[in-house]
Enzyme design. Structure first.
Site, PDB file in Angstrom:
ATOM      1  N   SER A   1       0.818  -1.208   0.000  1.00 47.76           N
ATOM      2  CA  SER A   1       0.000   0.000   0.000  1.00 47.76           C
ATOM      3  C   SER A   1       0.859   1.269   0.000  1.00 47.76           C
ATOM      4  CB  SER A   1      -0.944  -0.044   1.211  1.00 47.76           C
ATOM      5  OG  SER A   1      -1.928   0.952   1.129  1.00 47.76           O
TER       6      SER A   1
ATOM      7  N   ASP B   1      10.184   5.954 -10.088  1.00 48.16           N
ATOM      8  CA  ASP B   1       9.810   6.639 -11.325  1.00 48.16           C
ATOM      9  C   ASP B   1      10.597   7.920 -11.530  1.00 48.16           C
ATOM     10  OD1 ASP B   1       8.037   4.664 -11.916  1.00 48.16           O
ATOM     11  OD2 ASP B   1       6.231   5.889 -11.780  1.00 48.16           O
TER      12      ASP B   1
ATOM     13  N   LYS C   1      -0.684  -4.125  -3.198  1.00 43.65           N
ATOM     14  CA  LYS C   1      -1.990  -3.549  -2.837  1.00 43.65           C
ATOM     15  C   LYS C   1      -2.039  -2.111  -3.346  1.00 43.65           C
ATOM     16  CE  LYS C   1      -5.090  -2.341   0.954  1.00 43.65           C
ATOM     17  NZ  LYS C   1      -5.188  -0.909   0.589  1.00 43.65           N
TER      18      LYS C   1
END
Length: 433
Positions: A294, A305, A319
């Site tokens: 999560s 990224d 998740k």
């Protein structure tokens, strides 16, 4: 014979259905069709059948609670109906201050799986691991129990005992645990070596980002920071906004995460600011494993990224959904999955997870000290060093490893990377211009 409550409930539902149908016709013909009266009647008949014929006597409220729980939990593993009392317990749990054994769990394939034991908790100290499947608490098998029901079994008075049976690699293991107040400081730190700081986030609570800022400021006062290890292993997640704040400490611009759902209110975008940035360019290694879920995946995915840090470890839990707690008029609430979240590049983490840049599984090192070595300096008639340096023979080879390498090989690798990277002209951890 039908009881008055059931007939009254049916009448109320039918009336509501008719009113909704009339309202829908007035607004637009593209509205979703209302629930047919026949289906409402099926619900009421089932309600009445359980109330009158179930082997144990249940109150109307108990039957209704079970119906609501079943309806919501059937949606996905993370949606859930909570009674008024359970809302209070949920608030205590998310505050990071509760009496229990300290284990974070998720339902997956109808199994209650340990995402991670909380640091310094009874579960952690007893040896419960990520990936363990809880099958029984005390004398109660947890099959078909809801999340809140399991939490009730796990929690209790401080000092009381609870037994937990778990399945691991096909074997059943038995744990006797003592409940205690779990005060989880979500952020801790230490120095791995000169200039190399280690920061551990065990879960994301409401003030985790603020805790991180304070710890970073404290570390900066102690010595110059040349590299940071951010440890998110076995971090089950938590508050989304706290995760955003953690990423904000390491980047000063750009998208951190965005969410998309059915409704406009479920769509949001979170961007970095310069106000909270502490380390815009300090070399960074982020550690994750299969217990990272999560919010911790949001942090790892965003930093990956942005090419802001090297992600190291094993693939994360996967998740990638957002739950919203929707309060109801009677004090109960529905924790409902309302959106999926995406990394800055548009990756969905849901059911996939974050793949590390450098995959390093947990390992135990065994050095072969009996390995026979012959070096050039031991050959008869060898030439001397061209710059006058001393000869190095096999007896000069040191196989000694630091304690860190023996106890936590993944962390040892992370620290080694941070010490080695400055020696190279090309720096893969530098931020994009």
């Amino acid at each position: 014979m039908k009881n008055p409550l059931s007939r009254g409930l049916l009448l109320a539902l039918m009336t509501f259905s008719v009113q909704q149908s009339i309202a829908a016709e007035k607004v637009t013909v593209t509205e979703q069709p209302t629930l047919p009266v026949s289906q409402i009647q099926s619900f009421v008949e089932t309600f009445d059948t359980i109330r009158e014929g179930y082997v144990e006597e249940l109150s109307d409220q108990e039957v209704l609670n079970k119906a609501l729980k079943g309806m919501v939990s059937a949606l996905d593993p993370h949606s859930e109906y909570m009674t008024k009392d359970e809302v209070v317990e949920f608030d205590e749990l998310t505050s990071g201050n509760y009496a229990g054994v300290g284990v974070e769990v998720e339902m997956k394939d109808d199994k209650l799986i340990v995402v991670s034991p909380i640091d310094d908790s009874p579960a952690k100290e007893a040896g419960i691991l990520s990936g363990d499947v809880i099958v029984k608490v005390d004398n109660v098998f947890i099959a078909d129990l809801g999340f809140q029901d399991v939490m009730k079994l796990m929690r209790g008075e401080i000092g009381t005992k609870v037994t937990v049976d778990i399945e691991r690699d096909g074997d059943i293991k038995h744990f006797d645990l003592e409940r205690r107040l779990v005060k989880d400081a979500s952020v801790t730190s230490k120095w791995l070596s000169k200039g190399i700081a280690y920061i551990r986030i065990s879960q994301f609570q409401g003030d985790t980002d603020k805790e991180l800022y304070k710890i970073i400021d404290k570390l900066k006062k102690e010595q110059t920071i040349k590299g940071v290890v951010l440890d998110l292993r076995n971090n089950p997640g938590g508050v989304l906004q706290a995760a955003v704040g953690v990423v904000d400490a390491f980047i000063d611009q750009g998208l951190i995460v965005y969410t998309e759902g059915r409704h406009e209110l479920s769509n949001s975008r979170f961007n970095a600011t310069t106000e909270n940035t502490r380390f815009p360019s300090v070399p960074l290694v982020v550690m994750i494993n299969d217990g990272s879920a999560s919010a911790s995946e949001i942090v790892a995915g965003a930093l990956q990224d942005h090419q802001r840090g090297l992600v190291l470890g094993t693939e994360s839990f996967g998740k990638g959904s957002v739950q919203t707690v929707v309060p109801l008029s009677d004090g109960a609430a529905v924790k409902l999955t309302t959106a999926l979240y995406y990394t800055p590049s548009g990756r969905s983490i849901q059911a996939q997870g974050i793949t590390p840049d450098l995959i390093i599984p947990p390992a135990m090192l065994n050095i072969d000290k009996k390995h026979f070595v012959v070096k050039e300096a031991e050959l008869k008639g060898h030439l001397s060093n061209g710059t006058g340096g001393a000869d190095r023979t096999s007896s000069d080879i040191k196989f000694a490893l630091s304690d860190l390498a023996k106890t936590d090989f993944q962390l040892y690798q992370a620290a080694t990377i941070l010490k080695t990277l400055p020696k190279f002209d090309y720096h893969p951890l530098e931020s994009k211009p």
